[in-house]
Design an enzyme around this catalytic site. Structure first.
Site, PDB file in Angstrom:
ATOM      1  N   SER A  20      60.581 -51.606  26.548  1.00  0.00           N
ATOM      2  CA  SER A  20      60.176 -52.318  25.443  1.00  0.00           C
ATOM      3  C   SER A  20      58.707 -52.918  25.577  1.00  0.00           C
ATOM      4  CB  SER A  20      61.132 -53.621  25.267  1.00  0.00           C
ATOM      5  OG  SER A  20      61.218 -54.480  26.464  1.00  0.00           O
ATOM      6  N   GLY A  57      64.990 -51.666  26.234  1.00  0.00           N
ATOM      7  CA  GLY A  57      66.355 -51.641  27.048  1.00  0.00           C
ATOM      8  C   GLY A  57      66.168 -50.735  28.101  1.00  0.00           C
ATOM      9  N   ASN A  85      63.187 -53.612  33.662  1.00  0.00           N
ATOM     10  CA  ASN A  85      64.681 -53.960  33.340  1.00  0.00           C
ATOM     11  C   ASN A  85      65.646 -53.628  34.626  1.00  0.00           C
ATOM     12  OD1 ASN A  85      64.377 -54.776  30.782  1.00  0.00           O
ATOM     13  ND2 ASN A  85      64.157 -52.542  29.987  1.00  0.00           N
ATOM     14  N   ASP A 168      60.965 -65.150  23.694  1.00  0.00           N
ATOM     15  CA  ASP A 168      61.914 -64.915  24.658  1.00  0.00           C
ATOM     16  C   ASP A 168      61.355 -65.128  26.208  1.00  0.00           C
ATOM     17  OD1 ASP A 168      60.006 -62.557  25.140  1.00  0.00           O
ATOM     18  OD2 ASP A 168      61.835 -61.312  24.185  1.00  0.00           O
ATOM     19  N   HIS A 171      58.383 -60.688  26.525  1.00  0.00           N
ATOM     20  CA  HIS A 171      57.567 -59.849  25.500  1.00  0.00           C
ATOM     21  C   HIS A 171      56.172 -60.321  25.228  1.00  0.00           C
ATOM     22  CE1 HIS A 171      61.867 -58.189  25.648  1.00  0.00           C
ATOM     23  NE2 HIS A 171      61.139 -57.207  26.012  1.00  0.00           N
TER      24      HIS A 171
END
Length: 192
Positions: A20, A57, A85, A168, A171
């Site tokens: 991402s 993801g 991740n 979040d 990002h």
């Protein structure tokens, strides 16, 4: 973008293979760092096309699973941005290291002329200091072992700064992506 404009760029391909962070999660596609790299390339009239192959993801395992499909095209420069991740999910570090090495091996097996760049990553200390420290060392270790250029930390100057990250906290915002572009460009420009 018109086909003519794409053809004018030449046939050299820079493939950004990541998660991402590469995809530009939460932003318009043109705000992602690969798109910003393409703007820089175009302004310098360099014969490269940047391809954003970021998938939100993505882990090193899922990246490895889709790698052969991505390598169906000729790639001149392959920027490998995976692993974050894995770290956030607590995947065993041995597995992450092995998957990244396998991706490197398969890229070079498909085309030994491809130049690889490895993007370094760090994670918050949620998994404990030992895990966090070893995770961080994976990237310089693999870069050294394979004699690859290393972006020391993809999110340098962005991570941990609320003004440069989406709510979040993970990002980058559009402004944060501009800084990420510079982190990538500082290494990439030496290969163009």
């Amino acid at each position: 973008m018109s086909t003519k404009k794409k053809a004018d760029r030449g046939n050299r391909v820079i493939l950004f293979f990541g998660n991402s962070l590469t995809a530009g999660y939460g932003l318009d596609t043109e705000e992602s760092f690969p798109a910003l790299i393409q703007e820089r390339i175009d302004s310098l009239k360099l014969p490269y096309t940047a391809i954003n192959s970021g998938l939100s993801g993505e882990t090193t395992t899922s990246g490895l699973n889709r790698l052969q499909w991505v390598l169906n095209q000729k790639v001149d420069i392959f920027v490998l941005e995976l692993g974050a991740n894995d770290g956030l999910r607590g995947i065993p570090l041995k597995e992450t290291r092995k998957n990244l090495q396998t991706i490197i091996d398969q890229v070079l097996e498909k085309n030994p002329e491809t130049l690889l760049v490895l993007a370094g990553m760090q994670i918050p200390p949620n998994m404990g200091q030992a895990y966090t420290k070893e995770f961080k060392s994976i990237f310089p270790d693999l870069a050294k072992k394979n004699a690859l250029p290393l972006i020391p930390f993809l999110l340098d100057g962005v991570a941990g700064n609320p003004e440069l990250n989406l709510p979040d906290g993970i990002h980058p915002t559009a402004e944060g992506q501009l800084i990420v572009r510079e982190n990538v460009w500082s290494v990439l420009k030496t290969l163009l």
